[in-house]
Design an enzyme around this catalytic site. Structure first.
Site, mmCIF file in Angstrom:
data_model
loop_
_atom_site.group_PDB
_atom_site.id
_atom_site.type_symbol
_atom_site.label_atom_id
_atom_site.label_comp_id
_atom_site.label_asym_id
_atom_site.label_seq_id
_atom_site.Cartn_x
_atom_site.Cartn_y
_atom_site.Cartn_z
ATOM 1 N N HIS A 75 0.767 -1.270 0.072
ATOM 2 C CA HIS A 75 -0.225 0.142 -0.085
ATOM 3 C C HIS A 75 0.970 1.418 -0.094
ATOM 4 C CE1 HIS A 75 -3.857 -2.020 0.692
ATOM 5 N NE2 HIS A 75 -2.952 -3.088 1.376
ATOM 6 N N ASN A 148 -10.421 -2.769 2.423
ATOM 7 C CA ASN A 148 -10.161 -2.700 1.195
ATOM 8 C C ASN A 148 -11.243 -2.554 0.365
ATOM 9 O OD1 ASN A 148 -7.105 -3.487 1.210
ATOM 10 N ND2 ASN A 148 -7.561 -5.551 1.037
HETATM 11 FE FE1 HDD Z 1 -2.471 -4.601 5.257
HETATM 12 C C1 HDD Z 1 -1.217 -1.884 5.068
HETATM 13 C C2 HDD Z 1 -5.399 -3.515 4.334
HETATM 14 C C3 HDD Z 1 -3.666 -8.031 5.544
HETATM 15 C C4 HDD Z 1 0.572 -6.008 6.819
HETATM 16 N N1 HDD Z 1 -3.179 -2.903 4.842
HETATM 17 C C5 HDD Z 1 -2.488 -1.965 4.854
HETATM 18 C C6 HDD Z 1 -3.204 -0.789 4.355
HETATM 19 C C7 HDD Z 1 -4.382 -1.186 4.013
HETATM 20 C C8 HDD Z 1 -4.237 -2.754 4.602
HETATM 21 C C9 HDD Z 1 -5.319 -0.484 3.513
HETATM 22 C C10 HDD Z 1 -2.752 0.648 3.984
HETATM 23 C C11 HDD Z 1 -2.815 1.517 5.376
HETATM 24 C C12 HDD Z 1 -2.462 2.806 5.044
HETATM 25 O O1 HDD Z 1 -3.174 3.547 4.082
HETATM 26 O O2 HDD Z 1 -1.615 3.373 5.677
HETATM 27 N N2 HDD Z 1 -4.369 -5.564 4.865
HETATM 28 C C13 HDD Z 1 -5.287 -4.853 4.586
HETATM 29 C C14 HDD Z 1 -6.464 -5.887 4.670
HETATM 30 C C15 HDD Z 1 -5.948 -7.073 5.202
HETATM 31 C C16 HDD Z 1 -4.642 -6.941 5.094
HETATM 32 C C17 HDD Z 1 -7.826 -5.322 4.308
HETATM 33 C C18 HDD Z 1 -6.945 -8.328 5.124
HETATM 34 C C19 HDD Z 1 -8.051 -8.310 5.400
HETATM 35 N N3 HDD Z 1 -1.836 -6.588 5.955
HETATM 36 C C20 HDD Z 1 -2.573 -8.163 6.232
HETATM 37 C C21 HDD Z 1 -1.845 -8.776 6.691
HETATM 38 C C22 HDD Z 1 -0.489 -8.385 7.088
HETATM 39 C C23 HDD Z 1 -0.526 -6.970 6.879
HETATM 40 C C24 HDD Z 1 -2.279 -10.582 6.866
HETATM 41 C C25 HDD Z 1 0.524 -8.956 7.851
HETATM 42 C C26 HDD Z 1 0.519 -9.917 8.514
HETATM 43 N N4 HDD Z 1 -0.593 -3.947 5.946
HETATM 44 C C27 HDD Z 1 0.540 -4.679 6.599
HETATM 45 C C28 HDD Z 1 1.419 -3.750 6.827
HETATM 46 C C29 HDD Z 1 1.171 -2.350 6.120
HETATM 47 C C30 HDD Z 1 -0.140 -2.901 5.804
HETATM 48 C C31 HDD Z 1 2.971 -4.402 6.188
HETATM 49 C C32 HDD Z 1 2.104 -2.041 5.382
HETATM 50 C C33 HDD Z 1 2.016 -0.511 5.930
HETATM 51 C C34 HDD Z 1 1.069 -0.282 7.070
HETATM 52 O O3 HDD Z 1 1.051 -1.623 7.420
HETATM 53 O O4 HDD Z 1 0.958 0.624 7.953
HETATM 54 O O5 HDD Z 1 1.725 -3.872 8.064
#
Ligand code: HDD
Length: 710
Positions: A75, A148
């Site tokens: 993202h 999402n």
């Molecule tokens: Fe995630 C960012 C949505 C599963 C680990 N995720 C991130 C963002 C969104 C989502 C919208 C951007 C937020 C922003 O604008 O700063 N992610 C989802 C959704 C998931 C999902 C809807 C499942 C239903 N994500 C998911 C899993 C993991 C992560 C299973 C790790 C085990 N996601 C992350 C992250 C991020 C992230 C690496 C990257 C930047 C942040 O968190 O702040 O931790």
């Protein structure tokens, strides 16, 4: 005049304390020293070497050297906006959260939309899931709903997230392709991990190429809990429904928009807010009573499954309005940190294993992204309520905690900060009864990977299904390994055999009768293969019409961009009549002429040109109008880019209106073959154009235009 709906929310007031104005001020160093030369370094003589002593140079360059922070691992590409949330009616029977019970509140929000796979500078129009993350600054603390634009996720357990992301990101040896899932590693993973298929087919659908952030739905995805005053739990799924309906562009447009304006979605959001056309979404909830937990043929804890609205209706409870652009992209949109673990009393988690893993990951990632544990003190991340605890120090501590104590319990500070009583609104985790073995496994109830992708496909309109077949053909066509393509064909054939046949034809391959290990490997090497996928698909619902974009809202043309093709001598009478109607309905009319500057109508008035034809493309507009005027049409005929513009608009199934001599111009285009087309309006009432435009596209034209040589 002051726009009342834009009155500062409590969060905006808070942010204003941190605004730094630059009006009428002297340039200084970070220490406040006044500076009178920021163009030249300190040298030993006019042509001599720069001196180490030059602290002005060092401060400026050091800051510059460290301007970037690591982009989000996923993202990374995103756009944000401020706004507020209002509740229509209290749902206190389900939740005690203030945001769900107090209809008088205007809860400030900050929203960030994003793509998933691409880097920070990648195109907005990648075929991808869109992030839809909402930070609610509530009076009981911050609640982040990090969702999402698709109602399900690729995987069932957070343990597989790094694999999923490593497979979709650019391949590690060559860092190719950028912001694209169309490559071997992704389909190698998908075809071996069939739990991904549901989200995967959504990514092949039009949902993955939205017309605008303002025209997409949002979903919390996981099943959460709502907790009422009595401590009772109801399961809940959260939905955002855009007031403008759910609309998409075609893949051909997406490819071209990426070249013409890779900031297309970011610009659209920004421009709409600046124009006072505030984007709005209604918040809906699907409520499932605790006792119905096992009533469904899928597991509520499985994030690869949705609850069809036909089974549990979505109850609309409030509305979110985005009415203010950030002051500074980096300070707000880049530094905002969303954590699914941020909840408030009245909302709680379930044991969804994907959600459980997310509760760890997001805090962890902010530590490296934002540099330390004090990221909650960055203005955009500060709650609107006061915070007090004994956490101390760390990088970038912005507060100055006073006093002798930083522990609990204490007597030296009068026991403060003291614990909150439940009656004062303290958070208390839902007391779920747990009596289980500690095991590393996947629940058998998650073991259905094909029923819902098949339901999704069955529920779509013919044109949506055709887009999915094209998308699979494109994506798999980009894979270099035949065994990966064949395995995907087999897997798709388990969803729908006709779909697989169409894709196979496009790839020039046969669908294999079977494949070795058609299995979800995630279940574990020693699992009983017979019990795994694919068992018989379940068919608990023939179709779920709410999944189709054919059944979205088609009422408004507000903010739709209309290209008006003009040259000197264009018909003022026709133009004015059309413009008045379109603008009254909220559409945005743009004059496209052979050159920039001014263009003169046949009533000898000069009009500002919005774009010279060489600087723009048809894919940046929703519809096309040619007002006529003999002299003008003669000029337009001579420029081949106008002909291309019209042909492309036609190919992308958009509405086209022409008046009077405008008809002469379309003789040179493919439009002339389709005068009976419902969205080709020759000398018709402007309202007919409005109605055609409100339908977004005329998909009946799709077969005809498919093979046009443009
Ligand atoms: Fe995630 C960012 C949505 C599963 C680990 N995720 C991130 C963002 C969104 C989502 C919208 C951007 C937020 C922003 O604008 O700063 N992610 C989802 C959704 C998931 C999902 C809807 C499942 C239903 N994500 C998911 C899993 C993991 C992560 C299973 C790790 C085990 N996601 C992350 C992250 C991020 C992230 C690496 C990257 C930047 C942040 O968190 O702040 O931790």
């Amino acid at each position: 005049m002051e726009d009342k709906s834009r009155q500062d929310t409590q969060k905006i007031k808070d942010l204003k304390n941190h605004h730094k104005e630059v009006k009428d001020t002297t340039l200084t160093t970070n220490q406040g020293l006044k500076v009178n030369d920021t163009n030249n370094s300190l040298k030993s003589g006019e042509r001599g070497s720069t001196l180490l002593e030059d602290f002005l140079l060092r401060e400026k360059i050091t800051n510059f050297d460290h301007e970037r922070i690591p982009e989000r691992i996923v993202h990374a590409r995103g756009s944000g906006a401020h706004g507020y949330f209002e509740l229509y009616e209290s749902i206190e029977q389900f939740s005690k959260a203030g945001i769900f019970t107090d209809v008088k509140r205007k809860t400030p929000v900050f929203v960030r939309f994003s793509t998933v796979a691409g880097s920070k500078g990648s195109t907005d129009l990648a075929r991808d899931v869109r992030g839809f993350a909402v930070k609610f600054y509530t009076e009981e603390g911050t609640w982040d709903l990090v969702g999402n634009n698709m109602p399900i996720f690729f995987i069932q357990d957070a343990m597989k997230f790094p694999d999923l992301i490593h497979a979709v990101k650019p391949e590690p040896n060559k860092e190719i392709p950028q912001a694209a899932s169309a490559h071997d590693t992704f389909y190698d993973f998908v075809s071996r991990t069939t739990e991904t298929l549901h989200n995967q087919i959504w990514v092949m659908s039009d949902r993955a190429i939205p017309r605008s952030f303002r025209m997409m739905e949002g979903f919390g995805i996981h099943t959460f809990r709502l907790i009422n005053e009595k401590g009772e739990s109801h399961f809940v799924k959260f939905h955002w429904k855009p007031k403008l309906g759910v609309h998409s562009v075609t893949w051909d447009e997406a490819v071209k928009i990426s070249g013409a304006d890779s900031d297309f979605h970011r610009r659209d959001l920004w421009d709409a807010i600046e124009a006072g056309e505030y984007p709005e979404w209604e918040l809906g909830v699907q409520i499932v009573p605790q006792e119905d937990e096992f009533k469904f043929e899928f597991d509520l804890l499985d994030p690869t499954k949705l609850i069809p609205e036909e089974m549990v209706p979505v109850q609309i409870i409030g509305k979110m309005t985005l009415n203010r652009n950030p002051e500074n992209f980096f300070a707000e949109t880049e530094q905002v940190a969303f954590l699914p673990g941020h909840i408030v009393p009245g909302i709680d988690f379930t044991n969804d294993p994907l959600l459980q893993g997310r509760l760890f990951s997001y805090r962890d990632t902010q530590l490296s992204r934002l540099g330390g544990p004090n990221f909650h003190q960055i203005p955009i991340n500060r709650p609107i309520v006061e915070t007090h605890n004994n956490q101390r120090d760390g990088k970038m501590q912005m507060d100055i905690p006073k006093g002798q104590t930083a522990y609990f319990p204490n007597s030296l500070s009068g026991g403060c900060p003291h614990l909150s009583k439940m009656a004062e609104g303290a958070f208390h985790s839902y007391e779920e009864r747990i009596d289980a073995k500690k095991i590393r496994t996947r629940s058998e109830s998650f073991n259905d990977h094909f029923s819902q992708p098949a339901l999704f496909y069955r529920s779509l309109a013919k044109w949506e299904q055709a887009h999915i077949a094209d998308a699979y053909t494109f994506e798999l066509g980009k894979c270099n390994h035949t065994h990966i393509q064949e395995r995907m064909l087999w897997v798709v054939s388990q969803i729908d055999s006709d779909l697989a046949k169409k894709v196979a034809k496009g790839l020039g391959l046969e669908i294999p009768k079977s494949i070795e290990q058609p299995i979800n490997q995630a279940i574990g090497a020693d699992a009983d293969v017979e019990k795994q996928q694919p068992p018989k698909k379940k068919n608990y619902l023939d179709t779920a019409p709410t999944l189709s974009q054919a059944n979205t809202k088609f009422e408004s043309i507000a903010t739709r961009q209309i290209a008006v093709l003009v040259a000197d001598g264009f018909s003022m009478k026709n133009f004015k009549k059309m413009k008045d109607v379109l603008e009254k309905k909220g559409a945005v009319v743009k004059l496209i002429a052979p050159h920039g500057g001014k263009v003169r109508c046949n009533e000898n008035m000069d009009h500002e040109v919005d774009a010279a034809i060489m600087t723009t493309e048809s894919v940046l507009f929703d519809a096309l109008y040619i007002p006529g005027g003999k002299k003008a049409i003669e000029k337009l005929k001579k420029e081949s880019k106008f002909i291309k513009f019209i042909n492309e608009t036609f190919k992308h199934c958009k509405a086209i209106a022409v008046d009077d001599e405008g008809e002469d111009l379309i003789k040179y285009t493919f439009v002339s073959t389709s005068k009976e087309d419902a969205a080709v309006l020759i000398n018709k009432n402007p309202m007919d154009f409005v109605n055609a435009l409100a339908k977004h596209r005329n998909w009946d034209r799709m077969e005809l235009v498919k093979n046009l040589p443009i």
